[in-house]
Design an enzyme around this catalytic site. Structure first.
Site, PDB file in Angstrom:
ATOM      1  N   TYR A   1      19.740 -16.992  14.870  1.00  0.00           N
ATOM      2  CA  TYR A   1      20.272 -17.966  13.930  1.00  0.00           C
ATOM      3  C   TYR A   1      21.506 -17.444  13.204  1.00  0.00           C
ATOM      4  O   TYR A   1      21.536 -16.287  12.764  1.00  0.00           O
ATOM      5  CB  TYR A   1      19.214 -18.296  12.870  1.00  0.00           C
ATOM      6  CG  TYR A   1      18.173 -19.294  13.345  1.00  0.00           C
ATOM      7  CD1 TYR A   1      18.526 -20.570  13.758  1.00  0.00           C
ATOM      8  CD2 TYR A   1      16.828 -18.946  13.353  1.00  0.00           C
ATOM      9  CE1 TYR A   1      17.555 -21.476  14.170  1.00  0.00           C
ATOM     10  CE2 TYR A   1      15.852 -19.843  13.748  1.00  0.00           C
ATOM     11  CZ  TYR A   1      16.232 -21.115  14.161  1.00  0.00           C
ATOM     12  OH  TYR A   1      15.277 -22.001  14.567  1.00  0.00           O
TER      13      TYR A   1
ATOM     14  N   MET B   1      11.261 -17.737  12.454  1.00  0.00           N
ATOM     15  CA  MET B   1       9.902 -18.013  11.986  1.00  0.00           C
ATOM     16  C   MET B   1       8.849 -17.352  12.875  1.00  0.00           C
ATOM     17  O   MET B   1       7.881 -16.772  12.381  1.00  0.00           O
ATOM     18  CB  MET B   1       9.657 -19.531  11.942  1.00  0.00           C
ATOM     19  CG  MET B   1       8.323 -19.893  11.316  1.00  0.00           C
ATOM     20  SD  MET B   1       7.989 -21.662  11.340  1.00  0.00           S
ATOM     21  CE  MET B   1       9.259 -22.274  10.245  1.00  0.00           C
TER      22      MET B   1
ATOM     23  N   LYS C   1     -10.225  -7.147  -1.578  1.00  0.00           N
ATOM     24  CA  LYS C   1      -9.764  -8.524  -1.788  1.00  0.00           C
ATOM     25  C   LYS C   1      -8.599  -8.837  -0.840  1.00  0.00           C
ATOM     26  O   LYS C   1      -8.000  -7.912  -0.266  1.00  0.00           O
ATOM     27  CB  LYS C   1      -9.317  -8.686  -3.243  1.00  0.00           C
ATOM     28  CG  LYS C   1      -8.171  -7.752  -3.609  1.00  0.00           C
ATOM     29  CD  LYS C   1      -8.022  -7.588  -5.106  1.00  0.00           C
ATOM     30  CE  LYS C   1      -6.854  -6.664  -5.399  1.00  0.00           C
ATOM     31  NZ  LYS C   1      -6.798  -6.272  -6.803  1.00  0.00           N
TER      32      LYS C   1
ATOM     33  N   ARG D   1      -4.561 -10.070 -19.076  1.00  0.00           N
ATOM     34  CA  ARG D   1      -4.626 -10.888 -17.876  1.00  0.00           C
ATOM     35  C   ARG D   1      -6.044 -11.431 -17.766  1.00  0.00           C
ATOM     36  O   ARG D   1      -6.313 -12.549 -18.133  1.00  0.00           O
ATOM     37  CB  ARG D   1      -4.245 -10.001 -16.678  1.00  0.00           C
ATOM     38  CG  ARG D   1      -3.755 -10.696 -15.487  1.00  0.00           C
ATOM     39  CD  ARG D   1      -3.340  -9.716 -14.409  1.00  0.00           C
ATOM     40  NE  ARG D   1      -4.424  -8.848 -13.957  1.00  0.00           N
ATOM     41  CZ  ARG D   1      -4.373  -8.107 -12.860  1.00  0.00           C
ATOM     42  NH1 ARG D   1      -3.292  -8.091 -12.118  1.00  0.00           N
ATOM     43  NH2 ARG D   1      -5.391  -7.347 -12.504  1.00  0.00           N
TER      44      ARG D   1
HETATM   45  C1  LIG Z   1      -6.723  -4.868  -6.867  1.00  0.00           C
HETATM   46  C2  LIG Z   1      -7.533  -4.150  -7.866  1.00  0.00           C
HETATM   47  C3  LIG Z   1      -7.826  -2.789  -7.703  1.00  0.00           C
HETATM   48  C4  LIG Z   1      -7.165  -1.928  -6.642  1.00  0.00           C
HETATM   49  O1  LIG Z   1      -5.857  -1.638  -7.061  1.00  0.00           O
HETATM   50  P1  LIG Z   1      -4.862  -0.700  -6.205  1.00  0.00           P
HETATM   51  O2  LIG Z   1      -3.676  -0.577  -7.076  1.00  0.00           O
HETATM   52  O3  LIG Z   1      -4.593  -1.445  -4.954  1.00  0.00           O
HETATM   53  O4  LIG Z   1      -5.563   0.568  -5.961  1.00  0.00           O
HETATM   54  C5  LIG Z   1      -8.686  -2.207  -8.597  1.00  0.00           C
HETATM   55  N1  LIG Z   1      -9.217  -2.920  -9.622  1.00  0.00           N
HETATM   56  C6  LIG Z   1      -8.956  -4.218  -9.821  1.00  0.00           C
HETATM   57  C7  LIG Z   1      -9.561  -4.929 -10.964  1.00  0.00           C
HETATM   58  C8  LIG Z   1      -8.081  -4.879  -8.961  1.00  0.00           C
HETATM   59  O5  LIG Z   1      -7.786  -6.165  -9.170  1.00  0.00           O
END
Ligand SMILES: *Cc1c(COP(=O)(O)O)cnc(C)c1O
Length: 347
Positions: A250, A298, A40, A134
């Site tokens: 800056y 920036m 992701k 969550r």
């Molecule tokens: C992001 C995520 C992972 C990976 O987690 P890490 O701590 O980066 O290894 C695994 N499972 C779910 C559901 C996640 O959202």
């Protein structure tokens, strides 16, 4: 038509050998379970279109993204891999899209389960909330008949504090085991990167490392087996001589104690190199350390080239960006350090 874009003055090196070595180490450490991969947020900023094929070549088959918008660029790979969308189907359009492209939604609620079943169903994953509060179906909802109508491939849950040794890890493992006994499923999964180190009771059939693939170290005992993967590099746009007593950047936070030779590089906080690196970050060029001088702007950062007279305009410098050390230096989390790296990096 536009001519081809010139090469950007900012690039994010990806050490593919380190990436695949990290995946293999995590897969080995997962024992009888297979390691998948969380890709992701553009593979934590590294570029999902590079990371997914590399991991696939190493033997990884199960990939997780968060948003539906992250799916299209991975579809060329999707024939040979299992791709799951963690946010699940919020609308009928999400469900229709999932089915049309052959990607699994992760079902997170009874509503999502109904939406998926009523829109035609098919293979999906199911998230059970064992303590995060969550996303996920609550333990008290596990008897709902709609869950029995799902074709669950991976039954998953997610650990709250896998990088720490706390009682909640065991509580979550037990709840996940209870859920496995109640719900029909093909495979079970609990561990993220840190969870892999908690032992075989946490492994199930599939583990889901993210941060550790990319060089993060969630638990100290995993440090030995994991290598740095991301290497941010920037070109020097300009070199100048600064006289003793002049200031740099800056708000004039740095005053030259003596005559200095400095270089301005094409990297700033808009690229994710945040102001916490001001006066603290370090770059290297051919083994010479080049400290950051003054504030990060920036789009620009100034480094000390006094010790590197051979380095000039157009040369590339590399940020010190070993993830655990960078987190200790800045107070940013290991996750933030990677996902911050912006769209202007050539990947
Ligand atoms: C992001 C995520 C992972 C990976 O987690 P890490 O701590 O980066 O290894 C695994 N499972 C779910 C559901 C996640 O959202």
């Amino acid at each position: 038509m536009l001519p081809e874009l010139p090469t950007p003055a900012l690039r994010l090196g990806l050490d593919v050998d380190a990436l695949t070595s990290n995946w293999r180490a995590l897969d080995r450490m997962s024992g009888r379970a297979r390691a998948g991969a969380a890709v992701k947020a553009n593979a934590y900023g590294l570029g999902a279109r590079r990371v997914v094929p590399a991991l696939q070549a190493a033997g990884c088959r199960d990939f997780f993204v968060a948003h539906w918008s992250e799916v299209p660029e991975l579809l060329t790979e999707a024939g040979a891999i299992s791709l799951s969308v963690l946010h699940g189907p919020l609308t009928g359009a999400d469900a229709a899209f999932a089915r049309a492209v052959g990607v699994k939604p992760v079902i997170n609620s009874l509503d999502q389960a109904r939406r998926w079943v009523e829109s035609g169903g098919g293979p999906c994953d199911l998230m059970v909330d064992t303590g995060m509060n969550r996303l996920g179906v609550a333990m008290a909802e596990l008897g709902d008949p709609v869950l029995g109508r799902l074709e669950v491939d991976v039954l998953l849950s997610h650990l709250v504090s896998s990088e720490e040794d706390v009682a909640l890890n065991g509580v979550q493992q037990e709840r996940w085991t209870q859920a496995r006994a109640v719900l029909r499923h093909a495979r079970a999964s609990l561990a993220n990167s840190g969870g892999i180190a908690l032992g075989s009771a946490y492994h199930g059939d599939l583990t889901r490392p993210g941060i550790a693939l990319y060089g993060g170290v969630p638990r100290p005992e995993m440090g030995e087996m994991l290598q740095q993967v991301a290497r941010p590099e920037a070109a020097i746009l300009q070199v100048r001589q600064v006289a003793a007593g002049e200031t740099i950047g800056y708000n004039a936070t740095f005053t030259a104690p003596a005559a200095m030779r400095v270089g301005t590089i094409a990297l700033g906080y808009a690229d994710g190199y945040l102001r916490c690196w001001s006066g603290r970050g370090r770059f290297t060029a051919g083994g010479t350390v080049l400290p950051v001088l003054g504030r990060i702007s920036m789009d620009l950062t100034v480094v000390d080239l006094t010790q590197a007279p051979e380095i000039g305009e157009g040369d590339w410098v590399r940020a010190d960006y070993a993830i655990p050390a960078a987190a200790a230096a800045t107070g940013l989390s290991q996750y933030e350090l990677l996902t911050l790296l912006g769209a202007r990096f050539g990947r």
